[in-house]
Design a protein around this motif. Sequence first.
Motif, mmCIF file in Angstrom:
data_model
loop_
_atom_site.group_PDB
_atom_site.id
_atom_site.type_symbol
_atom_site.label_atom_id
_atom_site.label_comp_id
_atom_site.label_asym_id
_atom_site.label_seq_id
_atom_site.Cartn_x
_atom_site.Cartn_y
_atom_site.Cartn_z
ATOM 1 N N GLU A 132 -168.067 -0.227 -32.606
ATOM 2 C CA GLU A 132 -167.112 0.861 -32.810
ATOM 3 C C GLU A 132 -166.045 0.481 -33.831
ATOM 4 O O GLU A 132 -165.551 1.328 -34.565
ATOM 5 N N SER A 151 -163.735 4.606 -20.010
ATOM 6 C CA SER A 151 -163.626 6.020 -19.672
ATOM 7 C C SER A 151 -162.688 6.172 -18.482
ATOM 8 O O SER A 151 -162.263 5.195 -17.892
ATOM 9 N N TYR A 153 -168.736 2.277 -22.306
ATOM 10 C CA TYR A 153 -168.600 3.592 -22.906
ATOM 11 C C TYR A 153 -167.361 3.585 -23.791
ATOM 12 O O TYR A 153 -166.237 3.698 -23.317
ATOM 13 N N SER A 154 -167.565 3.441 -25.077
ATOM 14 C CA SER A 154 -166.467 3.392 -26.036
ATOM 15 C C SER A 154 -166.803 4.277 -27.228
ATOM 16 O O SER A 154 -167.975 4.530 -27.501
ATOM 17 N N TRP A 155 -165.785 4.731 -27.920
ATOM 18 C CA TRP A 155 -166.042 5.557 -29.098
ATOM 19 C C TRP A 155 -164.859 5.515 -30.049
ATOM 20 O O TRP A 155 -163.752 5.145 -29.705
#
Length: 193
Positions: free
Chosen positions: A26, A47, A66-68
Amino acid sequence: MFGLRDLVSLITSAFIILPVVIFLRESGYFIISGIFGVKNPRLTIGSGPRIFKFGVFDVRKYYHVYSWFSYDSLKRKNNFSYICIYAGPILTNLIIAVTINALLANGMLQDYKTFWERFIFYAFYYVLFDAVPMITINGKPNNGMIIYEMLRYGKRTDYNNDPFIPATSDVEEQYQESMNKIKEIDEEKEEKG
């Protein structure tokens, strides 16, 4: 046979190596988009409810796989910019994996050789599934497909109106709505209980 040593390896891979590789992936968006004048960048890790927000980093409470990356706009909007941004995660993991592999091949990092070999494995895993053009389970193209379409057609061809990378302001708005719903549910539980 699966033993205690294998369990420790699994835990190390799942809770240390994989999240770090994903964070580095990311970060590739972040690094490259900075070159093209990204506005309001944010790197969200995890999250659920926010633990803290520091600068561009937004760290959440639940599992950090869960990363963005998100941003609101680009100063230089052109096909070359978008191709570079979507190649960022691929190049970041590729460079890191090749560098660590070279260090191992030259006798460095030998004390933790197994750890670094697993790290290289996961980095190449993400490179493979990011670079090979395909449509993901949610019907959106992966980075490889985006790059392919931009090179071949000069535009997005999946007819999906959702942005590939969400706007930071939209992500923040969705987060606030989710937290308000959670708060309402908690208040209802307290009234009933």
